[in-house]
Design an enzyme around this catalytic site. Structure first.
Site, PDB file in Angstrom:
ATOM      1  N   LEU A 213       0.812  -1.216   0.000  1.00 60.40           N
ATOM      2  CA  LEU A 213       0.000   0.000   0.000  1.00 60.40           C
ATOM      3  C   LEU A 213       0.850   1.273   0.000  1.00 60.40           C
ATOM      4  O   LEU A 213       0.481   2.261  -0.645  1.00 60.40           O
ATOM      5  CB  LEU A 213      -0.942  -0.028   1.220  1.00 60.40           C
ATOM      6  CG  LEU A 213      -1.941   1.120   1.336  1.00 60.40           C
ATOM      7  CD1 LEU A 213      -2.868   1.191   0.126  1.00 60.40           C
ATOM      8  CD2 LEU A 213      -2.762   0.976   2.621  1.00 60.40           C
ATOM      9  N   HIS A 218       2.343   5.858  -3.511  1.00 59.86           N
ATOM     10  CA  HIS A 218       3.353   6.632  -4.247  1.00 59.86           C
ATOM     11  C   HIS A 218       3.015   6.629  -5.748  1.00 59.86           C
ATOM     12  O   HIS A 218       3.034   7.675  -6.411  1.00 59.86           O
ATOM     13  CB  HIS A 218       4.733   6.011  -4.005  1.00 59.86           C
ATOM     14  CG  HIS A 218       5.857   6.714  -4.700  1.00 59.86           C
ATOM     15  ND1 HIS A 218       6.297   7.966  -4.325  1.00 59.86           N
ATOM     16  CD2 HIS A 218       6.632   6.349  -5.747  1.00 59.86           C
ATOM     17  CE1 HIS A 218       7.284   8.334  -5.121  1.00 59.86           C
ATOM     18  NE2 HIS A 218       7.509   7.376  -5.997  1.00 59.86           N
ATOM     19  N   ARG A 223       0.562   9.179 -10.564  1.00 62.11           N
ATOM     20  CA  ARG A 223      -0.177   8.831 -11.775  1.00 62.11           C
ATOM     21  C   ARG A 223      -1.648   9.229 -11.752  1.00 62.11           C
ATOM     22  O   ARG A 223      -2.293   9.219 -12.806  1.00 62.11           O
ATOM     23  CB  ARG A 223      -0.038   7.325 -12.054  1.00 62.11           C
ATOM     24  CG  ARG A 223       1.412   6.854 -12.200  1.00 62.11           C
ATOM     25  CD  ARG A 223       2.153   7.594 -13.303  1.00 62.11           C
ATOM     26  NE  ARG A 223       3.532   7.105 -13.432  1.00 62.11           N
ATOM     27  CZ  ARG A 223       4.376   7.512 -14.379  1.00 62.11           C
ATOM     28  NH1 ARG A 223       4.006   8.398 -15.268  1.00 62.11           N
ATOM     29  NH2 ARG A 223       5.607   7.041 -14.421  1.00 62.11           N
TER      30      ARG A 223
HETATM   31  C1  LIG Z   1       4.471  13.219 -14.785  1.00 63.96           C
HETATM   32  C2  LIG Z   1       5.683  12.313 -14.933  1.00 63.96           C
HETATM   33  C3  LIG Z   1       6.602  12.535 -15.935  1.00 63.96           C
HETATM   34  C4  LIG Z   1       7.724  11.699 -16.073  1.00 63.96           C
HETATM   35  N1  LIG Z   1       8.622  11.926 -17.098  1.00 63.96           N
HETATM   36  C5  LIG Z   1       9.681  11.102 -17.253  1.00 63.96           C
HETATM   37  C6  LIG Z   1      10.622  11.292 -18.318  1.00 63.96           C
HETATM   38  O1  LIG Z   1      10.495  12.213 -19.103  1.00 63.96           O
HETATM   39  N2  LIG Z   1      11.643  10.415 -18.464  1.00 63.96           N
HETATM   40  C7  LIG Z   1      11.821   9.382 -17.573  1.00 63.96           C
HETATM   41  O2  LIG Z   1      12.780   8.622 -17.738  1.00 63.96           O
HETATM   42  N3  LIG Z   1      10.962   9.170 -16.557  1.00 63.96           N
HETATM   43  C8  LIG Z   1       9.905   9.992 -16.380  1.00 63.96           C
HETATM   44  N4  LIG Z   1       9.018   9.763 -15.358  1.00 63.96           N
HETATM   45  C9  LIG Z   1       9.237   8.611 -14.474  1.00 63.96           C
HETATM   46  C10 LIG Z   1       9.790   9.040 -13.103  1.00 63.96           C
HETATM   47  O3  LIG Z   1      11.053   9.686 -13.254  1.00 63.96           O
HETATM   48  C11 LIG Z   1       9.955   7.808 -12.202  1.00 63.96           C
HETATM   49  O4  LIG Z   1      10.839   6.882 -12.794  1.00 63.96           O
HETATM   50  C12 LIG Z   1       8.626   7.101 -11.959  1.00 63.96           C
HETATM   51  O5  LIG Z   1       7.635   8.039 -11.619  1.00 63.96           O
HETATM   52  C13 LIG Z   1       8.792   6.089 -10.848  1.00 63.96           C
HETATM   53  O6  LIG Z   1       8.991   6.786  -9.628  1.00 63.96           O
HETATM   54  P1  LIG Z   1       9.859   6.178  -8.475  1.00 63.96           P
HETATM   55  O7  LIG Z   1      11.229   5.838  -8.942  1.00 63.96           O
HETATM   56  O8  LIG Z   1       9.756   7.153  -7.327  1.00 63.96           O
HETATM   57  O9  LIG Z   1       8.993   4.858  -8.109  1.00 63.96           O
HETATM   58  P2  LIG Z   1       9.467   3.433  -7.641  1.00 63.96           P
HETATM   59  O10 LIG Z   1      10.393   2.822  -8.619  1.00 63.96           O
HETATM   60  O11 LIG Z   1       8.211   2.671  -7.291  1.00 63.96           O
HETATM   61  O12 LIG Z   1      10.249   3.710  -6.333  1.00 63.96           O
HETATM   62  C14 LIG Z   1       9.591   4.206  -5.168  1.00 63.96           C
HETATM   63  C15 LIG Z   1      10.654   4.810  -4.284  1.00 63.96           C
HETATM   64  O13 LIG Z   1      11.552   3.785  -3.866  1.00 63.96           O
HETATM   65  C16 LIG Z   1      12.878   4.278  -3.840  1.00 63.96           C
HETATM   66  N5  LIG Z   1      13.692   3.505  -4.785  1.00 63.96           N
HETATM   67  C17 LIG Z   1      13.242   2.568  -5.673  1.00 63.96           C
HETATM   68  N6  LIG Z   1      14.272   2.022  -6.335  1.00 63.96           N
HETATM   69  C18 LIG Z   1      15.385   2.627  -5.878  1.00 63.96           C
HETATM   70  C19 LIG Z   1      16.761   2.507  -6.173  1.00 63.96           C
HETATM   71  N7  LIG Z   1      17.225   1.650  -7.054  1.00 63.96           N
HETATM   72  N8  LIG Z   1      17.631   3.292  -5.514  1.00 63.96           N
HETATM   73  C20 LIG Z   1      17.203   4.169  -4.580  1.00 63.96           C
HETATM   74  N9  LIG Z   1      15.900   4.346  -4.265  1.00 63.96           N
HETATM   75  C21 LIG Z   1      15.013   3.570  -4.893  1.00 63.96           C
HETATM   76  C22 LIG Z   1      12.795   5.754  -4.194  1.00 63.96           C
HETATM   77  O14 LIG Z   1      12.656   6.509  -3.017  1.00 63.96           O
HETATM   78  C23 LIG Z   1      11.537   5.854  -4.987  1.00 63.96           C
HETATM   79  O15 LIG Z   1      10.938   7.131  -4.988  1.00 63.96           O
HETATM   80  C24 LIG Z   1       7.914  10.598 -15.174  1.00 63.96           C
HETATM   81  C25 LIG Z   1       6.970  10.390 -14.161  1.00 63.96           C
HETATM   82  C26 LIG Z   1       5.873  11.212 -14.022  1.00 63.96           C
HETATM   83  C27 LIG Z   1       4.869  10.933 -12.934  1.00 63.96           C
END
Ligand SMILES: Cc1cc2nc3c(=O)[nH]c(=O)nc-3n(C[C@H](O)[C@H](O)[C@H](O)COP(=O)(O)OP(=O)(O)OC[C@H]3O[C@@H](n4cnc5c(N)ncnc54)[C@H](O)[C@@H]3O)c2cc1C
Length: 302
Positions: A213, A218, A223
């Protein structure tokens, strides 16, 4: 069509089975189990399984021996406190497993959320269905002139008709060629893992997606946000409805603090305090960039 009559029958059969359990169940979630909620033209989300409820969040936070519930108000208060102070681990005690059918270009955005477990339909093993996402006319827009990563006004008339025509014709042609390449009539037939490479990104794929959850919130914060592309946002909106029925107190806290709330920088807090004291703060005196100021004013309603 999101699901065929045979698949609908499989769902009805699964729903007709009853199991007894000592585990916590949520009536609203039992209603959702296996049911396909349609999204876009051929997609859906359906709940395959879930673990935990609002009480499980409190149980984990208190590391309690029993249900963890003191009273509903007490639980709601604790859940709001945990959400407000970013205490994430109690929310990780609840999990959900979804079956999702979605266009490949949506899946590419979705899969960036790494904190989930995924098992995708194999296009090496199976033949993909002739199902392509074709946007409804009201979702065919021009490139936005203010946001490079967004869409502007709805396309109309001949231009909209031409776009639809191209999308449909390209999808049909690509799938016809896919079928022709894998066919073993009068030829060996190309391997499915190779034939799929010319299929466009609006073809549908499917996966099982399991997430806790905390990480689901997140995902939904990013999204279900207005900045997310419409085609993934509608999936997030459908999941939000399910989560509201699953963990009503946690969802209400999430909606209040994350979806409805806002985060201010140190400069933002400083400006707000000065404004409350009656000072006429401007972007120039705020110490913020134009973009930061615009967003700040969007929050404080200037
Ligand atoms: C409006 C929008 C526009 C976007 N545009 C682009 C774009 O132009 N190009 C692009 O490439 N992406 C883009 N993204 C994708 C964005 O950069 C993230 O990759 C995506 O939203 C996943 O987020 P996250 O990594 O926080 O989530 P998750 O992968 O679910 O991770 C959740 C949290 O876990 C931690 N975490 C997970 N894995 C790791 C790790 N390996 N090391 C350290 N901490 C970790 C972090 O705190 C992370 O925030 C976009 C996203 C959004 C919502």
């Amino acid at each position: 069509m999101p699901i065929s009559p045979e698949q609908a029958q499989e769902i009805a059969d699964a729903r007709s089975q009853q199991n007894t359990t000592m585990r916590a169940t949520v009536p609203g979630m039992e209603q959702h189990l296996y049911t396909a909620h349609e999204v876009l033209d051929h997609g859906f989300i359906r709940v395959i399984d879930y673990m935990g409820d609002d009480s499980a969040i409190c149980q984990a936070a208190r590391v309690s021996y029993g249900k963890g519930t003191k009273s509903v108000q007490n639980d709601e208060g604790l859940i709001r406190y945990l959400m407000r102070h970013w205490h994430s681990t109690p929310f990780e005690m609840c999990e959900i497993k979804l079956h999702v059918k979605l266009p490949v270009f949506v899946a590419r955005q979705w899969i960036r959320h790494r904190t989930a477990n995924v098992n995708e339909y194999s296009a090496r093993y199976s033949i993909l269905d002739r199902e392509f996402y074709i946007p409804a006319p009201e979702h065919i827009n021009a490139q936005s002139v203010v946001n490079n990563q967004g869409r502007g006004q709805i396309l109309e008339g001949e231009e909209a008709a031409r776009v639809l025509e191209i999308l449909k014709a390209d999808s049909t042609r690509a799938y016809d060629n896919y079928e022709a390449m894998i066919s073993d009539e009068g030829q060996d037939g190309l391997a499915r893992e190779l034939a799929r490479m010319n299929l466009p990104a609006n073809i549908y794929t499917q996966w099982y997606w399991k997430v806790d959850l905390h990480n689901l919130f997140h995902f939904l914060r990013l999204r279900a946000d207005s900045h997310a592309q419409y085609e993934i946002r509608v999936y997030a909106d459908a999941i939000c409805k399910v989560v509201a029925d699953w963990v009503p107190a946690a969802y209400a806290a999430f909606k209040d603090y994350r979806l409805g709330g806002a985060q201010l920088s140190g400069k933002g807090v400083d400006c707000l305090r000065r404004m409350l004291k009656g000072e006429d703060v401007t972007q120039e005196t705020s110490g913020m960039s134009k973009g930061e100021w615009r967003e700040f004013m969007g929050v404080v309603g200037g």
